[in-house]
Design a protein around this motif. Structure first.
Motif, mmCIF file in Angstrom:
data_model
loop_
_atom_site.group_PDB
_atom_site.id
_atom_site.type_symbol
_atom_site.label_atom_id
_atom_site.label_comp_id
_atom_site.label_asym_id
_atom_site.label_seq_id
_atom_site.Cartn_x
_atom_site.Cartn_y
_atom_site.Cartn_z
ATOM 1 N N HIS A 1 -4.603 -6.214 5.875
ATOM 2 C CA HIS A 1 -3.291 -5.789 6.371
ATOM 3 C C HIS A 1 -2.853 -4.499 5.678
ATOM 4 O O HIS A 1 -2.366 -3.561 6.326
ATOM 5 N N GLU A 2 -3.016 -4.437 4.362
ATOM 6 C CA GLU A 2 -2.589 -3.248 3.620
ATOM 7 C C GLU A 2 -3.453 -2.038 3.967
ATOM 8 O O GLU A 2 -2.941 -0.917 4.094
ATOM 9 N N LEU A 3 -4.754 -2.237 4.117
ATOM 10 C CA LEU A 3 -5.605 -1.120 4.526
ATOM 11 C C LEU A 3 -5.272 -0.664 5.941
ATOM 12 O O LEU A 3 -5.421 0.522 6.273
ATOM 13 N N ALA A 4 -4.803 -1.600 6.774
ATOM 14 C CA ALA A 4 -4.391 -1.218 8.123
ATOM 15 C C ALA A 4 -3.186 -0.281 8.072
ATOM 16 O O ALA A 4 -3.092 0.668 8.856
ATOM 17 N N HIS A 5 -2.262 -0.530 7.153
ATOM 18 C CA HIS A 5 -1.127 0.374 6.984
ATOM 19 C C HIS A 5 -1.612 1.778 6.619
ATOM 20 O O HIS A 5 -1.093 2.777 7.133
ATOM 21 N N VAL A 6 -2.593 1.847 5.734
ATOM 22 C CA VAL A 6 -3.124 3.148 5.325
ATOM 23 C C VAL A 6 -3.815 3.825 6.509
ATOM 24 O O VAL A 6 -3.594 5.010 6.780
ATOM 25 N N ARG A 7 -4.627 3.065 7.220
ATOM 26 C CA ARG A 7 -5.365 3.614 8.360
ATOM 27 C C ARG A 7 -4.427 4.098 9.454
ATOM 28 O O ARG A 7 -4.679 5.120 10.105
ATOM 29 N N ASN A 8 -3.321 3.374 9.672
ATOM 30 C CA ASN A 8 -2.369 3.739 10.719
ATOM 31 C C ASN A 8 -1.349 4.784 10.271
ATOM 32 O O ASN A 8 -0.413 5.091 10.999
ATOM 33 N N ARG A 9 -1.505 5.299 9.038
ATOM 34 C CA ARG A 9 -0.607 6.310 8.478
ATOM 35 C C ARG A 9 0.834 5.780 8.338
ATOM 36 O O ARG A 9 1.801 6.518 8.488
ATOM 37 N N ASP A 10 0.980 4.492 8.049
ATOM 38 C CA ASP A 10 2.307 3.907 7.873
ATOM 39 C C ASP A 10 2.878 4.168 6.488
ATOM 40 O O ASP A 10 4.094 4.172 6.300
ATOM 41 N N THR A 11 2.001 4.342 5.499
ATOM 42 C CA THR A 11 2.465 4.413 4.118
ATOM 43 C C THR A 11 3.314 5.649 3.848
ATOM 44 O O THR A 11 4.316 5.587 3.139
ATOM 45 N N LEU A 12 2.917 6.784 4.417
ATOM 46 C CA LEU A 12 3.685 8.013 4.198
ATOM 47 C C LEU A 12 5.065 7.926 4.826
ATOM 48 O O LEU A 12 6.077 8.189 4.175
ATOM 49 N N ILE A 13 5.133 7.531 6.101
ATOM 50 C CA ILE A 13 6.419 7.490 6.782
ATOM 51 C C ILE A 13 7.346 6.470 6.129
ATOM 52 O O ILE A 13 8.561 6.655 6.070
ATOM 53 N N GLY A 14 6.773 5.381 5.605
ATOM 54 C CA GLY A 14 7.607 4.388 4.939
ATOM 55 C C GLY A 14 8.304 4.957 3.713
ATOM 56 O O GLY A 14 9.486 4.709 3.482
ATOM 57 N N THR A 15 7.572 5.748 2.935
ATOM 58 C CA THR A 15 8.162 6.335 1.736
ATOM 59 C C THR A 15 9.194 7.401 2.087
ATOM 60 O O THR A 15 10.273 7.459 1.497
ATOM 61 N N VAL A 16 8.869 8.254 3.057
ATOM 62 C CA VAL A 16 9.799 9.308 3.464
ATOM 63 C C VAL A 16 11.074 8.704 4.047
ATOM 64 O O VAL A 16 12.194 9.141 3.739
ATOM 65 N N ALA B 1 0.856 -1.184 0.000
ATOM 66 C CA ALA B 1 0.000 0.000 0.000
ATOM 67 C C ALA B 1 0.890 1.230 0.000
ATOM 68 O O ALA B 1 2.010 1.217 0.515
ATOM 69 N N THR B 2 0.396 2.311 -0.570
ATOM 70 C CA THR B 2 1.163 3.550 -0.617
ATOM 71 C C THR B 2 0.196 4.730 -0.612
ATOM 72 O O THR B 2 -1.014 4.558 -0.782
ATOM 73 N N ALA C 1 -2.046 -6.941 13.393
ATOM 74 C CA ALA C 1 -3.089 -6.948 14.419
ATOM 75 C C ALA C 1 -4.341 -6.200 13.961
ATOM 76 O O ALA C 1 -5.472 -6.698 14.091
ATOM 77 N N THR C 2 -4.137 -5.008 13.394
ATOM 78 C CA THR C 2 -5.282 -4.226 12.932
ATOM 79 C C THR C 2 -5.972 -4.907 11.761
ATOM 80 O O THR C 2 -7.200 -4.945 11.677
ATOM 81 N N GLY C 3 -5.181 -5.468 10.844
ATOM 82 C CA GLY C 3 -5.751 -6.169 9.695
ATOM 83 C C GLY C 3 -6.548 -7.395 10.115
ATOM 84 O O GLY C 3 -7.609 -7.684 9.539
ATOM 85 N N ALA C 4 -6.053 -8.129 11.114
ATOM 86 C CA ALA C 4 -6.767 -9.304 11.603
ATOM 87 C C ALA C 4 -8.112 -8.916 12.198
ATOM 88 O O ALA C 4 -9.125 -9.601 12.002
ATOM 89 N N GLU C 5 -8.148 -7.812 12.931
ATOM 90 C CA GLU C 5 -9.413 -7.330 13.486
ATOM 91 C C GLU C 5 -10.336 -6.839 12.377
ATOM 92 O O GLU C 5 -11.549 -7.021 12.440
ATOM 93 N N LEU C 6 -9.765 -6.225 11.371
ATOM 94 C CA LEU C 6 -10.554 -5.655 10.288
ATOM 95 C C LEU C 6 -11.274 -6.736 9.494
ATOM 96 O O LEU C 6 -12.452 -6.601 9.162
ATOM 97 N N CYS C 7 -10.577 -7.831 9.179
ATOM 98 C CA CYS C 7 -11.208 -8.903 8.415
ATOM 99 C C CYS C 7 -11.894 -9.918 9.326
ATOM 100 O O CYS C 7 -12.672 -10.760 8.857
ATOM 101 N N GLY C 8 -11.597 -9.871 10.638
ATOM 102 C CA GLY C 8 -12.215 -10.795 11.572
ATOM 103 C C GLY C 8 -11.733 -12.219 11.442
ATOM 104 O O GLY C 8 -12.395 -13.149 11.911
#
Length: 313
Positions: free
Chosen positions: A156-171, A125-126, A239-246
């Motif tokens: 899992h990928e949407l969790a990265h977006v929701r947690n704002r991981d994608t921006l910091i990863g690129t920077v 995700a980005t 963890a967030t992705g597992a909760e998201l998809c149940g």
């Protein structure tokens, strides 16, 4: 082109509120601050060693420009580096429906979908924010996983977006790349710089050794700073992705398959972006595992199995 269809349970998953709110976001913000501060300090230090006060000013300007470009164009940069193509709804309508459901559960806009033309099973995700996010999947991923496992990967990928991981990863990848490039410049053009340092500081051999130390330590320090946050982000997205998809076990099963797929068919088109993928696309064992951008798959699977009650499918 229409991707394979498979039996899939479309019944609603549990809709309990996702964790990872206040304290998780605060912890993520603190780690991000430490990472960026450390990487920026390394860039400024190298700039100062390369060109004194002028080099320091240039390094500061360069960091600002690179961070600006990473912020506004991170999604386009990452997608272009991998030759990702937009995945139209008519090509895989069920996949678009799946992403829309997951995005709705996460309370975020639906990201754009892209396809990477490679047989290596993986996804990333980005994007700088949920409103400007994109999720890319490979053809190998679509062919290897069943829909239950695929939903776990997308969650899992949407969790990265929701947690704002994608921006910091690129920077972080951008700054780490700048540090490595600057260290190479110091290596190839170090002669004149060492002379300048000796004249200004009167360091003689000591000045030369300090330059050599910076040359060796800077890239390693940049990598370690990046890894310290990258690995914790993967655990958080699991963890967030597992909760998201149940369905934590589905994501655990997918990780095991993807690890085997990456080992059989490594993908090294853009090594600097390897941390963006759900599993490390690069091959490497032994000492290289210490510098992996991802935590060990067995540990990730163990944590997910615990969330799912220890079931194995």
């Amino acid at each position: 082109m229409s991707y394979y269809s498979n039996t899939y349970d479309t019944s609603p998953r549990r809709s309990t509120p996702l964790r990872g709110g206040g304290w998780h976001r605060l912890g993520n913000a603190l780690k991000t601050t430490v990472l960026l501060a450390g990487l920026t300090a390394l860039v400024l230090l190298i700039g100062q060693r390369l060109g004194g006060a002028r080099g320091l000013a240039f390094a500061g300007f360069f960091v600002v420009v690179m961070n600006f470009a990473s912020y506004w164009f991170s999604d386009k940069i990452a997608l272009a580096m991998h030759g990702a193509q937009p995945l139209a709804r008519h090509q895989a309508p069920w996949l678009h429906d799946m992403v829309e459901r997951l995005a709705a559960r996460a309370g975020m806009p639906t990201p754009r979908l892209y396809l990477l033309p490679t047989a290596t099973p993986n996804a990333f995700a980005t994007g700088r924010s949920p409103k400007h996010a994109a999720v890319a999947v490979t053809t190998g991923l679509m062919e290897l996983l069943d829909r239950r496992e695929l939903e776990g990967v997308l969650a899992h990928e949407l969790a990265h977006v929701r947690n704002r991981d994608t921006l910091i990863g690129t920077v972080a990848a951008t700054l780490a790349g700048v540090i490595s490039y600057a260290a190479q410049m110091l290596f190839w053009f170090g002669g004149s710089m060492l002379s300048r340092g000796d004249d200004e500081e009167g360091g003689g051999l000591g000045g030369a050794l300090s330059q050599l130390g910076l040359l060796l330590v800077a890239p390693i320090a940049a990598t370690l700073l990046q890894l310290a946050v990258s690995r914790s982000r993967e655990y958080g997205a699991d963890a967030t992705g597992a909760e998201l998809c149940g369905d934590p076990d589905a994501l655990a099963n997918a990780l095991l398959k993807l690890e085997r797929g990456a080992e059989m068919m490594p993908y090294d088109r853009a090594p600097a972006t390897s941390h963006l993928f759900i599993v490390n696309p690069l091959s490497g064992g032994g000492v290289m595992k210490l510098f992996s951008t991802h935590p060990p798959i067995p540990e990730r699977v163990r944590r997910l199995r615990e969330m799912g009650g220890g079931r194995a499918w």
